[in-house]
Design a protein around this motif. Structure first.
Motif, PDB file in Angstrom:
ATOM      1  N   SER A 131       0.842  -1.185   0.000  1.00  0.00           N
ATOM      2  CA  SER A 131       0.000   0.000   0.000  1.00  0.00           C
ATOM      3  C   SER A 131       0.882   1.242   0.000  1.00  0.00           C
ATOM      4  O   SER A 131       1.955   1.262   0.604  1.00  0.00           O
ATOM      5  CB  SER A 131      -0.898   0.019   1.243  1.00  0.00           C
ATOM      6  N   ARG A 132       0.427   2.259  -0.698  1.00  0.00           N
ATOM      7  CA  ARG A 132       1.187   3.512  -0.730  1.00  0.00           C
ATOM      8  C   ARG A 132       1.013   4.313   0.555  1.00  0.00           C
ATOM      9  O   ARG A 132       1.807   5.198   0.861  1.00  0.00           O
ATOM     10  CB  ARG A 132       0.724   4.354  -1.919  1.00  0.00           C
ATOM     11  N   LYS A 133      -0.044   3.989   1.292  1.00  0.00           N
ATOM     12  CA  LYS A 133      -0.348   4.791   2.471  1.00  0.00           C
ATOM     13  C   LYS A 133       0.349   4.292   3.734  1.00  0.00           C
ATOM     14  O   LYS A 133       0.547   5.043   4.684  1.00  0.00           O
ATOM     15  CB  LYS A 133      -1.864   4.813   2.707  1.00  0.00           C
ATOM     16  N   TYR A 134       0.681   3.015   3.769  1.00  0.00           N
ATOM     17  CA  TYR A 134       1.329   2.486   4.973  1.00  0.00           C
ATOM     18  C   TYR A 134       2.334   1.392   4.605  1.00  0.00           C
ATOM     19  O   TYR A 134       2.268   0.799   3.519  1.00  0.00           O
ATOM     20  CB  TYR A 134       0.289   1.931   5.958  1.00  0.00           C
ATOM     21  N   GLU A 135       3.245   1.155   5.532  1.00  0.00           N
ATOM     22  CA  GLU A 135       4.270   0.123   5.342  1.00  0.00           C
ATOM     23  C   GLU A 135       4.056  -0.972   6.377  1.00  0.00           C
ATOM     24  O   GLU A 135       3.907  -0.698   7.573  1.00  0.00           O
ATOM     25  CB  GLU A 135       5.667   0.730   5.524  1.00  0.00           C
ATOM     26  N   ILE A 136       4.036  -2.218   5.912  1.00  0.00           N
ATOM     27  CA  ILE A 136       3.913  -3.351   6.829  1.00  0.00           C
ATOM     28  C   ILE A 136       5.307  -3.704   7.336  1.00  0.00           C
ATOM     29  O   ILE A 136       6.205  -4.002   6.548  1.00  0.00           O
ATOM     30  CB  ILE A 136       3.266  -4.562   6.134  1.00  0.00           C
ATOM     31  N   THR A 137       5.480  -3.644   8.644  1.00  0.00           N
ATOM     32  CA  THR A 137       6.800  -3.899   9.231  1.00  0.00           C
ATOM     33  C   THR A 137       6.905  -5.288   9.850  1.00  0.00           C
ATOM     34  O   THR A 137       7.950  -5.649  10.379  1.00  0.00           O
ATOM     35  CB  THR A 137       7.116  -2.837  10.302  1.00  0.00           C
ATOM     36  N   GLU A 138       5.823  -6.057   9.784  1.00  0.00           N
ATOM     37  CA  GLU A 138       5.823  -7.429  10.297  1.00  0.00           C
ATOM     38  C   GLU A 138       6.764  -8.287   9.453  1.00  0.00           C
ATOM     39  O   GLU A 138       6.943  -8.033   8.256  1.00  0.00           O
ATOM     40  CB  GLU A 138       4.412  -7.992  10.233  1.00  0.00           C
ATOM     41  N   ASP A 139       7.393  -9.301  10.051  1.00  0.00           N
ATOM     42  CA  ASP A 139       8.248 -10.234   9.323  1.00  0.00           C
ATOM     43  C   ASP A 139       7.439 -10.870   8.193  1.00  0.00           C
ATOM     44  O   ASP A 139       6.368 -11.444   8.422  1.00  0.00           O
ATOM     45  CB  ASP A 139       8.761 -11.316  10.280  1.00  0.00           C
ATOM     46  N   GLU A 140       7.952 -10.776   6.953  1.00  0.00           N
ATOM     47  CA  GLU A 140       7.199 -11.263   5.790  1.00  0.00           C
ATOM     48  C   GLU A 140       7.010 -12.772   5.793  1.00  0.00           C
ATOM     49  O   GLU A 140       6.147 -13.300   5.093  1.00  0.00           O
ATOM     50  CB  GLU A 140       7.883 -10.834   4.501  1.00  0.00           C
ATOM     51  N   ASN A 141       7.785 -13.498   6.605  1.00  0.00           N
ATOM     52  CA  ASN A 141       7.652 -14.955   6.672  1.00  0.00           C
ATOM     53  C   ASN A 141       6.653 -15.408   7.736  1.00  0.00           C
ATOM     54  O   ASN A 141       6.478 -16.616   7.952  1.00  0.00           O
ATOM     55  CB  ASN A 141       9.016 -15.596   6.948  1.00  0.00           C
ATOM     56  N   THR A 142       6.012 -14.470   8.389  1.00  0.00           N
ATOM     57  CA  THR A 142       5.028 -14.805   9.411  1.00  0.00           C
ATOM     58  C   THR A 142       3.714 -15.263   8.762  1.00  0.00           C
ATOM     59  O   THR A 142       3.224 -14.631   7.837  1.00  0.00           O
ATOM     60  CB  THR A 142       4.748 -13.592  10.320  1.00  0.00           C
ATOM     61  N   THR A 143       3.182 -16.370   9.245  1.00  0.00           N
ATOM     62  CA  THR A 143       1.925 -16.899   8.712  1.00  0.00           C
ATOM     63  C   THR A 143       0.740 -16.143   9.309  1.00  0.00           C
ATOM     64  O   THR A 143       0.639 -15.990  10.523  1.00  0.00           O
ATOM     65  CB  THR A 143       1.779 -18.399   9.039  1.00  0.00           C
ATOM     66  N   ILE A 144      -0.142 -15.687   8.432  1.00  0.00           N
ATOM     67  CA  ILE A 144      -1.351 -15.007   8.880  1.00  0.00           C
ATOM     68  C   ILE A 144      -2.480 -16.010   9.070  1.00  0.00           C
ATOM     69  O   ILE A 144      -3.182 -16.007  10.082  1.00  0.00           O
ATOM     70  CB  ILE A 144      -1.789 -13.939   7.861  1.00  0.00           C
ATOM     71  N   VAL A 145      -2.671 -16.874   8.068  1.00  0.00           N
ATOM     72  CA  VAL A 145      -3.756 -17.850   8.122  1.00  0.00           C
ATOM     73  C   VAL A 145      -3.364 -19.075   7.311  1.00  0.00           C
ATOM     74  O   VAL A 145      -2.618 -18.973   6.329  1.00  0.00           O
ATOM     75  CB  VAL A 145      -5.069 -17.228   7.574  1.00  0.00           C
ATOM     76  N   SER A 146      -3.859 -20.224   7.710  1.00  0.00           N
ATOM     77  CA  SER A 146      -3.593 -21.463   6.973  1.00  0.00           C
ATOM     78  C   SER A 146      -4.800 -22.385   7.094  1.00  0.00           C
ATOM     79  O   SER A 146      -5.643 -22.214   7.984  1.00  0.00           O
ATOM     80  CB  SER A 146      -2.340 -22.169   7.519  1.00  0.00           C
ATOM     81  N   VAL A 147      -4.872 -23.350   6.164  1.00  0.00           N
ATOM     82  CA  VAL A 147      -5.934 -24.350   6.218  1.00  0.00           C
ATOM     83  C   VAL A 147      -5.264 -25.710   6.396  1.00  0.00           C
ATOM     84  O   VAL A 147      -4.537 -26.171   5.508  1.00  0.00           O
ATOM     85  CB  VAL A 147      -6.791 -24.341   4.932  1.00  0.00           C
ATOM     86  N   THR A 148      -5.491 -26.317   7.525  1.00  0.00           N
ATOM     87  CA  THR A 148      -4.849 -27.593   7.841  1.00  0.00           C
ATOM     88  C   THR A 148      -5.803 -28.751   7.582  1.00  0.00           C
ATOM     89  O   THR A 148      -7.028 -28.569   7.608  1.00  0.00           O
ATOM     90  CB  THR A 148      -4.392 -27.621   9.309  1.00  0.00           C
TER      91      THR A 148
END
Length: 217
Positions: free
Chosen positions: A163-180
């Motif tokens: 996004s041009r309005k904000y920067e995501i500073t979270e580790d890019e390898n962090t899992t947000i959601v998964s289907v097990t």
């Protein structure tokens, strides 16, 4: 556009006065910030809760302090009475609208995962995302579409659109959601005949007992 919230200055910090403030439906609060002298105030609890509910926890609040200039703040911390489940204190942080700041933004999952229709389990290990932005550009939430996720699929921080309005500073390898995969049911153990009579060792038969009695006679 900032939401306006009125605040009254608090000069007397005695416990008895603080208790009276809460009984009147207000919350004792502190306003502070970088190079700012802390100010003790009181705000209406219902108005504050409504603002947070409608605008999100990162809402910019234009705090109209009695006898002072209006300041732009964010709700930084708050305390809740665990027994009554009511707000009992709040801290407001004065923000510079022209400077970026680091905040946590809620993650909202949208849609139904394709894999869940086949028994897959949707798991969300990350509920808040670290973001850097100017106060007015902070999103209320970040929406993640999970409708295309099949069993075994996942969405990482690095998969999110920039996004041009904000920067995501979270580790890019962090899992947000998964289907097990669905949990496997344990195999049924073979049934044992619980009604079967236990084998009796050294039990004499009725005939044997009769023969024994005849011999004794």
């Amino acid at each position: 556009m900032a939401i306006t919230l009125k605040a009254n200055q608090r000069q007397n910090l005695k416990q008895s006065v603080t208790r009276e403030i809460r009984l009147e439906g207000n919350i004792p609060s502190v306003v502070y910030g970088k190079d700012k002298e802390p100010i003790t105030v009181a705000v209406n609890s219902i108005e504050l809760l409504k603002t947070v509910r409608d605008e999100g926890k990162n809402a910019i609040i234009s705090l109209d302090i009695e006898g002072k200039d209006t300041v732009d703040v964010m709700l930084h911390e708050y305390q809740v009475d665990p027994l009554k489940d009511e707000l009992i204190h709040a801290d407001f942080y004065v923000v510079n609208m022209s400077e970026e700041m680091d905040v946590e933004v809620p993650v909202h999952l949208e849609g139904e995962a394709a894999g869940s229709k086949e028994g897959g389990v949707v798991q969300q290990p990350l509920y808040d995302l670290a973001v850097r932005a100017k106060p007015r550009d902070i999103p209320e939430e970040i929406v993640v579409d999970i409708s295309e996720l099949n069993i075994g699929d996942s969405i990482m921080v690095g998969d999110l659109k920039e996004s041009r309005k904000y920067e995501i500073t979270e580790d890019e390898n962090t899992t947000i959601v998964s289907v097990t995969p669905p949990e496997e049911m344990p195999e049924d153990e073979p049934d044992t005949d619980s009604d079967a009579e236990p084998e009796v060792i050294n039990e004499k038969s009725e005939d044997a007992e009769e023969d024994s009695e005849e011999k004794e006679e």
